[in-house]
Design a protein around this motif. Structure first.
Motif, PDB file in Angstrom:
ATOM      1  N   ALA A  78      10.587   9.303   1.547  1.00  0.00           N
ATOM      2  CA  ALA A  78      11.389   8.106   1.828  1.00  0.00           C
ATOM      3  C   ALA A  78      10.627   6.814   1.552  1.00  0.00           C
ATOM      4  CB  ALA A  78      11.885   8.123   3.274  1.00  0.00           C
ATOM      5  N   ALA A  79       9.804   6.818   0.511  1.00  0.00           N
ATOM      6  CA  ALA A  79       9.040   5.616   0.173  1.00  0.00           C
ATOM      7  C   ALA A  79       9.902   4.651  -0.631  1.00  0.00           C
ATOM      8  CB  ALA A  79       7.791   5.988  -0.613  1.00  0.00           C
TER       9      ALA A  79
ATOM     10  N   LEU B 217       1.422  -0.306  -6.008  1.00  0.00           N
ATOM     11  CA  LEU B 217       2.664  -0.026  -5.298  1.00  0.00           C
ATOM     12  C   LEU B 217       2.493  -0.477  -3.867  1.00  0.00           C
ATOM     13  CD1 LEU B 217       3.125   3.711  -6.417  1.00  0.00           C
ATOM     14  CD2 LEU B 217       4.216   1.739  -7.470  1.00  0.00           C
ATOM     15  N   GLY B 218       3.561  -0.921  -3.241  1.00  0.00           N
ATOM     16  CA  GLY B 218       3.483  -1.313  -1.843  1.00  0.00           C
ATOM     17  C   GLY B 218       4.838  -1.307  -1.190  1.00  0.00           C
ATOM     18  N   GLY B 219       4.886  -0.966   0.114  1.00  0.00           N
ATOM     19  CA  GLY B 219       6.155  -0.958   0.817  1.00  0.00           C
ATOM     20  C   GLY B 219       6.103  -0.113   2.064  1.00  0.00           C
ATOM     21  N   SER B 220       7.123   0.728   2.263  1.00  0.00           N
ATOM     22  CA  SER B 220       7.217   1.556   3.461  1.00  0.00           C
ATOM     23  C   SER B 220       7.390   3.012   3.065  1.00  0.00           C
ATOM     24  CB  SER B 220       8.394   1.111   4.332  1.00  0.00           C
ATOM     25  OG  SER B 220       9.615   1.268   3.633  1.00  0.00           O
TER      26      SER B 220
ATOM     27  N   SER C  15       4.996   4.216   7.934  1.00  0.00           N
ATOM     28  CA  SER C  15       4.116   3.117   7.524  1.00  0.00           C
ATOM     29  C   SER C  15       4.966   2.030   6.890  1.00  0.00           C
ATOM     30  CB  SER C  15       3.064   3.594   6.528  1.00  0.00           C
ATOM     31  OG  SER C  15       2.259   2.500   6.078  1.00  0.00           O
ATOM     32  N   ARG C  16       4.703   0.800   7.286  1.00  0.00           N
ATOM     33  CA  ARG C  16       5.429  -0.337   6.718  1.00  0.00           C
ATOM     34  C   ARG C  16       4.528  -1.220   5.856  1.00  0.00           C
ATOM     35  NH1 ARG C  16       7.219  -0.620  12.394  1.00  0.00           N
ATOM     36  NH2 ARG C  16       9.233   0.457  12.557  1.00  0.00           N
TER      37      ARG C  16
END
Length: 335
Positions: A188-189, A202-205, A222-223
């Motif tokens: 669920a990234a 890459l960056g996000g949740s 993780s957020r």
């Protein structure tokens, strides 16, 4: 040829058609530099028509595309063969009273090459490119980089982006990943990505799960995850939060070396507080029925090391003056 670029074409054939339409066909080859690399032997047929009023359509039907070699940043591709189909406007390129339109689609995309010295494969059910804004989209993308025994695998339901002066950037959704043989699963990234100067970020949740069955810990969120790949080296970081109350369970630093198949994952528990808002069974099912009513703090650190498919782990965790209820009775002042 400008800046070393070279465009060659076979003799162009013209055929007059009814209504003042002129049809044409040829084969073109492109060689030359890219902003951060080079391209050699890009060959594609061009078939189209020119209307009496000045409108032009190029490749209204699917055509074969071949590429001998391409380098972009730290990536390289050789021997690519795909089928290029028109999308927007019914042609790869169209110009007329409505202005410029066009776009391309590749179904069953399959690209093999290297990231640095590590094998790489990129596939997708469909890849689309829009001529108007330079945007592109990949559906059900899958990327694998590294040696067969310990690759980095990334999939995404959707990856979109566009090219800009500094490189490529966009967004991914519905992504999952596994880094080498680390026993952790990313699901669920979603978030933003950027590729410039040979560096992929890459960056996000995301949601992090245990790869072992049965699992040893409950899914964590993780957020603030961040993934950076440069010259075959990866650095992935993030804070892992409990789903119940968003307490920080641990921070993680994962650093695989794609060329050697080795790497490490460092986990730190800075100050995990157990009280009425969070209990050990909220973090791991292994605590259920073993301890309850825990009051206290846990700190510590652990490390996972791997070489190929061989994995070892160590860790030290501490508590100070904790209290809990166990099957044999209450415990006070546990340190």
């Amino acid at each position: 040829a400008a800046a070393g670029a070279r465009l060659t074409a076979e003799p162009v054939r013209f055929i007059a058609a009814p209504g003042g339409v002129t049809r044409f066909s040829t084969m073109v080859r492109l060689d030359g530099p890219l902003s951060d690399g080079a391209i050699r032997g890009l060959v594609v047929p061009l078939q189209g028509e020119m209307a009496a009023g000045g409108g032009v359509k190029v490749n209204p039907r699917c055509v074969p595309l071949s590429l001998a070699q391409a380098r972009f940043g730290g990536f390289s591709v050789t021997g690519l063969r795909q089928t290029l189909c028109p999308t927007e406007g019914g042609a790869l390129f169209a110009y007329g009273p409505q202005g410029m339109r066009g776009g391309a689609e590749i179904r069953s995309l399959d690209i093999k090459g290297y990231s640095g010295e590590s094998p790489m494969r990129l596939s997708a059910d469909r890849a689309r490119f829009a001529l108007a804004d330079g945007g592109f989209a990949l559906a059900n993308m899958a990327l694998s980089i590294g040696q067969a025994a310990s690759p980095v695998r990334l999939t995404a339901a959707s990856l979109t982006g566009r090219s800009g002066p500094g490189g490529l950037n966009g967004r991914m959704d519905g992504a999952s990943a596994r880094i080498a043989t680390v026993p952790l699963l990313v699901e669920a990234a979603e978030g933003a990505w950027d590729f410039a100067g040979g560096v992929l970020t890459l960056g996000g949740s995301l949601v992090l799960k245990d790869a072992q069955v049965p699992d040893r810990f409950n899914p964590l969120i993780s957020r603030d995850f961040a993934f950076v790949m440069r010259d075959g080296h990866i650095r992935a970081t993030g804070s892992l939060l409990a789903q119940r109350n968003s307490a920080t369970v641990a921070t993680v630093l994962i650093a695989p070396d794609l060329s050697s198949g080795r790497g490490s994952a460092d986990l730190k528990v800075p100050d995990l507080v157990f009280n009425s808002a969070l209990q050990p069974e909220d973090v791991t099912r292994l605590a259920l029925g073993v301890v309850a009513n825990v009051e206290g703090r846990v700190t510590g650190e652990g490390q996972v090391l791997w070489t190929g498919d061989r994995v070892t782990s160590t860790g030290v965790f501490r508590t100070d003056n904790a209290s809990l209820a166990a099957a044999f009775g209450p415990v006070e002042g546990l340190s």
